[in-house]
Scaffold this motif. Sequence first.
Motif, PDB file in Angstrom:
ATOM      1  N   GLY A 400      41.005  37.026  39.072  1.00  0.00           N
ATOM      2  CA  GLY A 400      40.538  38.333  39.508  1.00  0.00           C
ATOM      3  C   GLY A 400      39.136  38.221  40.078  1.00  0.00           C
ATOM      4  N   VAL A 401      38.882  38.923  41.174  1.00  0.00           N
ATOM      5  CA  VAL A 401      37.578  38.801  41.819  1.00  0.00           C
ATOM      6  C   VAL A 401      36.496  39.432  40.932  1.00  0.00           C
ATOM      7  N   PRO A 402      35.353  38.789  40.768  1.00  0.00           N
ATOM      8  CA  PRO A 402      34.259  39.420  40.018  1.00  0.00           C
ATOM      9  C   PRO A 402      33.793  40.700  40.695  1.00  0.00           C
ATOM     10  N   ASP A 403      33.303  41.619  39.906  1.00  0.00           N
ATOM     11  CA  ASP A 403      32.786  42.870  40.456  1.00  0.00           C
ATOM     12  C   ASP A 403      31.334  42.655  40.870  1.00  0.00           C
ATOM     13  N   TYR A 404      31.157  41.982  41.990  1.00  0.00           N
ATOM     14  CA  TYR A 404      29.825  41.580  42.435  1.00  0.00           C
ATOM     15  C   TYR A 404      28.915  42.785  42.656  1.00  0.00           C
ATOM     16  N   LYS A 420      43.403  48.164  50.013  1.00  0.00           N
ATOM     17  CA  LYS A 420      43.502  47.175  51.085  1.00  0.00           C
ATOM     18  C   LYS A 420      42.968  45.821  50.620  1.00  0.00           C
ATOM     19  N   ALA A 421      43.336  44.778  51.353  1.00  0.00           N
ATOM     20  CA  ALA A 421      42.717  43.481  51.125  1.00  0.00           C
ATOM     21  C   ALA A 421      41.241  43.573  51.495  1.00  0.00           C
ATOM     22  N   LEU A 422      40.479  42.592  51.043  1.00  0.00           N
ATOM     23  CA  LEU A 422      39.033  42.635  51.254  1.00  0.00           C
ATOM     24  C   LEU A 422      38.530  41.261  51.668  1.00  0.00           C
ATOM     25  N   ARG A 460      43.047  39.637  47.717  1.00  0.00           N
ATOM     26  CA  ARG A 460      44.310  40.322  47.953  1.00  0.00           C
ATOM     27  C   ARG A 460      44.197  41.796  47.539  1.00  0.00           C
ATOM     28  N   PRO A 461      45.129  42.645  47.963  1.00  0.00           N
ATOM     29  CA  PRO A 461      45.068  44.052  47.553  1.00  0.00           C
ATOM     30  C   PRO A 461      45.126  44.273  46.048  1.00  0.00           C
ATOM     31  N   ASP A 462      45.675  43.317  45.280  1.00  0.00           N
ATOM     32  CA  ASP A 462      45.721  43.483  43.827  1.00  0.00           C
ATOM     33  C   ASP A 462      44.462  43.000  43.136  1.00  0.00           C
ATOM     34  N   GLY A 463      43.448  42.582  43.901  1.00  0.00           N
ATOM     35  CA  GLY A 463      42.174  42.185  43.322  1.00  0.00           C
ATOM     36  C   GLY A 463      42.070  40.719  42.977  1.00  0.00           C
ATOM     37  N   PHE A 464      43.075  39.906  43.294  1.00  0.00           N
ATOM     38  CA  PHE A 464      43.020  38.476  42.996  1.00  0.00           C
ATOM     39  C   PHE A 464      42.580  37.696  44.233  1.00  0.00           C
ATOM     40  N   VAL A 465      41.804  36.651  43.982  1.00  0.00           N
ATOM     41  CA  VAL A 465      41.195  35.887  45.063  1.00  0.00           C
ATOM     42  C   VAL A 465      42.233  34.978  45.704  1.00  0.00           C
ATOM     43  N   ALA A 466      42.417  35.115  47.007  1.00  0.00           N
ATOM     44  CA  ALA A 466      43.374  34.301  47.755  1.00  0.00           C
ATOM     45  C   ALA A 466      42.726  33.074  48.392  1.00  0.00           C
ATOM     46  N   TRP A 467      41.444  33.194  48.673  1.00  0.00           N
ATOM     47  CA  TRP A 467      40.708  32.074  49.277  1.00  0.00           C
ATOM     48  C   TRP A 467      39.224  32.303  49.028  1.00  0.00           C
ATOM     49  N   ALA A 468      38.460  31.226  48.853  1.00  0.00           N
ATOM     50  CA  ALA A 468      37.009  31.325  48.682  1.00  0.00           C
ATOM     51  C   ALA A 468      36.370  30.004  49.077  1.00  0.00           C
ATOM     52  N   GLY A 469      35.137  30.097  49.581  1.00  0.00           N
ATOM     53  CA  GLY A 469      34.404  28.884  49.919  1.00  0.00           C
ATOM     54  C   GLY A 469      33.589  29.045  51.183  1.00  0.00           C
ATOM     55  N   GLU A 470      33.157  27.923  51.720  1.00  0.00           N
ATOM     56  CA  GLU A 470      32.477  27.934  53.011  1.00  0.00           C
ATOM     57  C   GLU A 470      33.492  28.284  54.095  1.00  0.00           C
TER      58      GLU A 470
END
Length: 496
Positions: A400-404, A420-422, A460-470
Amino acid sequence: MGLMLAAELRLGGASVVVVERLTEPSTGLKAGTLNRPSIEALHRRGLLPALRRAQQQDEWFVSFLSGGEGGERALPRFAGHFAAIPLSEALLDDSDPELSDLHPLDLVALVHQKRIEEILAEHAAALGVELRRGVELTDFAEDADGVTVETSDGPVRCGWLVGCDGGRSEVRKRAGFDFPGTEPEITAYHAVADITGTQDLGVGWQVSPTGVYINDPARRRITTIAFGGAPAERHAPATADELRASIRHVTGADVTINAITSLTRFTDNARQATTYRRGRVLLAGDSAHVHSPFGGQGLNLGLGDAVNLGWKLAATARGTAPDGLLDTYTAERHPLGAWVLDWTRAQIALMRPEPHARALRQVVGDLAGTTDGTTHLAKKIAGIGQRYDLPGDHPLVGAGVPDYDLADGSRLSDHVHDGKALLLDPAGSLRDAAEAYRDRMRTITSAPRGDDVPAAVLVRPDGFVAWAGEPDRDAVNAALETWLGAPLDVGPGNRV
């Protein structure tokens, strides 16, 4: 679960009809604890204030806060129990990074399911969900283009049918889903009642020679857990005579039941559908998996199903979903469901009133009485660390994406209420990709505060990270097409 799923489908652009057999919401006593992933999911939809209000209005919550010295006490960090072995909040490891900075989300962990259902009903109605109460599904027929659902109020034609109709799901049975599992060992009763004769019983979780019980006289609650299999009339409503007999069997007390406010009976029947989808028919919540309620996992597992399925089914209905997206629902949620079933089975094994189980219970109790043991079990109960096995090397992928906390003063959760996706892209290096998915994704260019924050994140729209990085153009494009489908036709040269 149906209301949460319906709301997620509406956010994804699908039209929804919810058919509910009950004419009024159930008033029976149900789950009262939200885990971390559930709170995060509801927070992402802007429902945290409503959860706070619901908790503040709860009679037990108010009485707890007013019960300390000086008339007020702080809300405890919930630790819970494992197999009726209490977990002390005092033993939680405050240095564990996964337990740090949980506020304010952990402040709404104690909300009763009835209030959650009320909040979701209001949320769904505001999004335009049509709820038909007092209407019962009687049959359905699937064809290549959709599903015709026969109801007591007439037929409904739809593209997809999702069974959110509980452990005895008619949808599951009529669709022919396999539902293997293990037979029940216990019959348990959970009551809010006026009972005379319990004054000599221990308070809290107690082990007896014939089972386990919990006595909560302050809230007039009692739960008995007796071994010997399911009751003979397991589908009939529980009665006061059954409750009295169970209390006598488990505790030894000969009680008098003067009045009952709420009475439920449950077993540890543990079953799970082998797949959550057959053609145009899907399952979510208790329709897909049943188990004992120990640890409060059922409500939270169902909410997770709804959030995972909603955006995928909506994209499929809209025609924008990539190939195979809907199949990832079973692939991602089935392993979590299987884990919950085993988690509850392990607790039943430790509750058995026989010498080998009682000896093992002592060993587990000793471990639970340590900081490491309590912390491990409490994190599991709270759902901390839940993730999906998604492609990618970054440690955030699948979580799950952190609530930055963002530089513009907002938080990431403020930007995902619309489902929506973010794309978090502070450097603006992925603006062309964002443009190609502007109908399905919003972009944040405000930088997150904190250490070890990735340069860019796709959520993703459900709040889970699909990709991260540079920013990696090929990787970003691949992730976008994997989860969101084909890009808009924005002209040559406008892809990343």
